[in-house]
Scaffold this motif. Structure first.
Motif, PDB file in Angstrom:
ATOM      1  N   PRO A  89      33.586  22.159  27.718  1.00 61.98           N
ATOM      2  CA  PRO A  89      34.795  23.290  27.842  1.00 61.98           C
ATOM      3  C   PRO A  89      33.970  24.609  28.221  1.00 61.98           C
ATOM      4  N   THR A  90      34.433  25.114  29.464  1.00 58.18           N
ATOM      5  CA  THR A  90      34.038  26.258  29.935  1.00 58.18           C
ATOM      6  C   THR A  90      35.120  27.275  29.854  1.00 58.18           C
TER       7      THR A  90
ATOM      8  N   GLU B  33      33.143  49.442  43.962  1.00 55.33           N
ATOM      9  CA  GLU B  33      33.864  48.556  42.874  1.00 55.33           C
ATOM     10  C   GLU B  33      33.225  47.114  43.085  1.00 55.33           C
ATOM     11  N   VAL B  34      32.411  46.625  42.285  1.00 51.77           N
ATOM     12  CA  VAL B  34      32.027  45.087  42.285  1.00 51.77           C
ATOM     13  C   VAL B  34      32.943  44.624  41.459  1.00 51.77           C
ATOM     14  N   GLN B  35      33.674  43.409  41.907  1.00 56.27           N
ATOM     15  CA  GLN B  35      34.562  42.363  41.091  1.00 56.27           C
ATOM     16  C   GLN B  35      34.038  41.273  41.096  1.00 56.27           C
ATOM     17  N   LEU B  36      33.431  40.862  39.552  1.00 61.84           N
ATOM     18  CA  LEU B  36      32.786  39.774  39.457  1.00 61.84           C
ATOM     19  C   LEU B  36      33.666  38.692  38.904  1.00 61.84           C
ATOM     20  N   GLU B  37      33.638  37.503  39.626  1.00 57.54           N
ATOM     21  CA  GLU B  37      34.339  36.202  38.760  1.00 57.54           C
ATOM     22  C   GLU B  37      33.352  35.465  38.771  1.00 57.54           C
ATOM     23  N   CYS B  38      33.146  34.727  37.434  1.00 56.69           N
ATOM     24  CA  CYS B  38      32.340  33.824  36.841  1.00 56.69           C
ATOM     25  C   CYS B  38      32.794  32.710  36.570  1.00 56.69           C
ATOM     26  N   LYS B  39      33.066  31.654  37.153  1.00 56.02           N
ATOM     27  CA  LYS B  39      33.794  30.391  36.580  1.00 56.02           C
ATOM     28  C   LYS B  39      33.098  29.198  36.263  1.00 56.02           C
ATOM     29  N   GLY B  40      33.135  28.625  35.006  1.00 60.45           N
ATOM     30  CA  GLY B  40      32.486  27.516  34.635  1.00 60.45           C
ATOM     31  C   GLY B  40      31.597  27.803  33.705  1.00 60.45           C
ATOM     32  N   VAL B  41      31.423  28.882  32.849  1.00 59.94           N
ATOM     33  CA  VAL B  41      30.598  29.156  32.074  1.00 59.94           C
ATOM     34  C   VAL B  41      30.652  28.307  30.610  1.00 59.94           C
ATOM     35  N   PRO B  42      29.983  27.706  30.066  1.00 58.65           N
ATOM     36  CA  PRO B  42      29.887  27.058  28.889  1.00 58.65           C
ATOM     37  C   PRO B  42      30.503  27.840  27.766  1.00 58.65           C
TER      38      PRO B  42
ATOM     39  N   SER C 161      30.339  28.134  24.714  1.00 61.47           N
ATOM     40  CA  SER C 161      29.465  28.805  23.642  1.00 61.47           C
ATOM     41  C   SER C 161      28.487  29.846  24.290  1.00 61.47           C
ATOM     42  N   ASN C 162      28.440  29.881  25.517  1.00 63.36           N
ATOM     43  CA  ASN C 162      27.679  30.914  26.198  1.00 63.36           C
ATOM     44  C   ASN C 162      28.332  32.223  26.816  1.00 63.36           C
ATOM     45  N   GLU C 163      29.645  32.113  26.270  1.00 67.75           N
ATOM     46  CA  GLU C 163      30.721  33.317  27.050  1.00 67.75           C
ATOM     47  C   GLU C 163      30.188  34.582  26.734  1.00 67.75           C
ATOM     48  N   ASP C 164      29.872  34.886  25.640  1.00 71.57           N
ATOM     49  CA  ASP C 164      29.526  36.241  25.106  1.00 71.57           C
ATOM     50  C   ASP C 164      28.089  36.749  25.664  1.00 71.57           C
ATOM     51  N   SER C 165      26.884  35.746  25.674  1.00 73.49           N
ATOM     52  CA  SER C 165      25.689  36.000  26.142  1.00 73.49           C
ATOM     53  C   SER C 165      25.803  36.128  27.636  1.00 73.49           C
ATOM     54  N   THR C 166      26.750  35.280  28.574  1.00 78.64           N
ATOM     55  CA  THR C 166      26.787  35.619  29.803  1.00 78.64           C
ATOM     56  C   THR C 166      27.266  36.901  30.338  1.00 78.64           C
ATOM     57  N   ARG C 167      28.565  37.329  29.323  1.00 76.36           N
ATOM     58  CA  ARG C 167      28.935  38.487  29.849  1.00 76.36           C
ATOM     59  C   ARG C 167      27.782  39.697  29.586  1.00 76.36           C
ATOM     60  N   GLN C 168      27.043  39.742  28.360  1.00 76.26           N
ATOM     61  CA  GLN C 168      26.085  40.699  28.084  1.00 76.26           C
ATOM     62  C   GLN C 168      24.787  40.599  29.154  1.00 76.26           C
ATOM     63  N   CYS C 169      24.641  39.402  29.809  1.00 79.16           N
ATOM     64  CA  CYS C 169      23.723  39.313  30.821  1.00 79.16           C
ATOM     65  C   CYS C 169      24.079  40.084  32.084  1.00 79.16           C
ATOM     66  N   TRP C 170      25.400  39.955  32.631  1.00 82.80           N
ATOM     67  CA  TRP C 170      25.829  40.735  33.610  1.00 82.80           C
ATOM     68  C   TRP C 170      25.961  42.265  33.174  1.00 82.80           C
ATOM     69  N   LYS C 171      26.329  42.547  32.032  1.00 84.09           N
ATOM     70  CA  LYS C 171      26.619  44.047  31.806  1.00 84.09           C
ATOM     71  C   LYS C 171      25.294  44.453  31.782  1.00 84.09           C
ATOM     72  N   LYS C 172      24.467  44.040  30.933  1.00 82.58           N
ATOM     73  CA  LYS C 172      23.007  44.757  30.806  1.00 82.58           C
ATOM     74  C   LYS C 172      21.954  44.500  31.629  1.00 82.58           C
ATOM     75  N   GLN C 173      21.652  43.202  31.949  1.00 82.74           N
ATOM     76  CA  GLN C 173      20.739  42.752  32.980  1.00 82.74           C
ATOM     77  C   GLN C 173      20.963  43.068  34.442  1.00 82.74           C
TER      78      GLN C 173
END
Length: 336
Positions: free
Chosen positions: A202-203, A296-305, A307-319
């Motif tokens: 599931p993604t 403005e940077v518009q990000l679309e990240c499709k196909g994220v597992p 269980s990794n949704e929150d960590s992926t959001r944090q990766c793009w936001k913080k890192q």
């Protein structure tokens, strides 16, 4: 000798088209050190501690030394981690408004001890303000332990995703459940839509927007120039900004390749985090929308597992985004 198909089921390796070591029956090991450093930074930095005495906030993770790994044998996961951490904190006394600084040291976070038994030492620079030190020793220690539990939970769930692979029966069950979920909901939010892609997991699709005080061509260069990527990521990187070119960042925690590049307008990436299931990639589209001196940077990240949704959001936001903001605030010649 047993007849074909009638041997001890414990020693029968399930036939799979991808020739995968099902459930990692044989010994496998994955290094979690680089991933853990990012996760510890994510869960610890920015913690706020408030009380009658005043307000404190944990700042930078000043020192992180150690290692972590996850091994599997006969379908069982075995974790090893050992960390020596030092955090900086700063606070303000409620009554006087005085500001003070100090540190939090965690000399031995390891699998040998429960988090509640892990030693946490709080210190403060010379001078008055011991009320803040007491606040950090009590409420602060509770917050730090909660963050450490979050790290260990992520280590045992997010990082290990894909290490114990499903058998055919499990995959079929997941597909049926996903189909029921999809058929039971005719509309879904565009920023959180559920798909079944890649290795049948599931993604979700993540949609984010961020405004930068920079023209589009400069911002596009920050995402496609090796020297600038290394500046904001603070790590060596592989950046081959051409169609089919390789991408590797954050000590290998993120990798992929460039699928499409339109200078100053758009970047499309085949993108994955190392702790995702093997060979599973998301499709990342970065669109640059110029507005005067801003973009403005518009990000679309499709196909994220899922269980990794929150960590992926944090990766793009913080890192990514927060570090690029910091880079843009530096003297202009440092971004050229």
């Amino acid at each position: 000798m047993a007849k074909w198909g009638q041997g001890d089921p414990r020693w029968i390796v399930e036939e799979r088209a991808d020739a995968t070591n099902v459930n990692n029956w044989h010994w496998t090991e994955r290094d979690a050190t680089a991933w853990s450093k990012l996760k510890l930074k994510e869960v610890l930095e920015g913690l706020v501690v408030e009380g009658e005495a005043g307000r404190c906030e944990i700042g930078d993770l000043k020192h992180v030394e150690g290692e972590a790994s996850c091994s599997s044998r006969k379908g069982r996961l075995i974790f090893f981690y050992e960390w020596n951490l030092r955090l900086a904190w700063r606070g303000t006394v409620k009554e006087s408004g005085e500001k003070h600084k100090g540190s939090v040291e965690i000399p031995n976070l390891s699998e040998e001890n429960e988090v509640d038994d892990t030693e946490i030492n709080v210190s403060k620079k010379k001078g008055e303000g011991d009320v803040l030190k007491d606040l950090m020793r009590t409420e602060g220690t509770v917050k730090v332990r909660e963050a450490l539990r979050d790290y260990l939970k992520a280590l045992k769930t997010e990082f290990t995703l894909g290490m114990i692979l499903p058998t055919k029966a499990t995959v079929v069950g997941q597909e049926l459940a996903a189909e029921r979920k999809l058929s039971g909901s005719s509309t879904q939010d565009s920023s959180h839509s559920l798909d079944i892609v890649g290795v049948k997991i599931p993604t979700v699709k993540i949609v984010m927007k961020e405004m930068f005080n920079s023209p589009a061509d400069e911002l596009y260069g920050i995402f496609t120039t090796k020297e600038l990527v290394q500046k904001f990521s603070k790590c060596p990187a592989v950046i081959e900004a051409e169609k089919g070119g390789k991408l590797q960042m954050f000590d290998g925690c993120v990798s992929g390749e460039y699928a499409e590049l339109v200078p100053s307008q758009k970047i499309v990436l085949k993108w994955r985090c190392r702790n995702w299931p093997d060979e599973h990639y998301a499709t990342v589209a970065l669109n640059f929308k110029a507005a005067a001196a801003q973009t403005e940077v518009q990000l679309e990240c499709k196909g994220v597992p899922v269980s990794n949704e929150d960590s992926t959001r944090q990766c793009w936001k913080k890192q990514y985004f927060e570090e690029i903001h910091t880079l843009l605030q530096q003297p202009r010649d440092s971004t050229e």
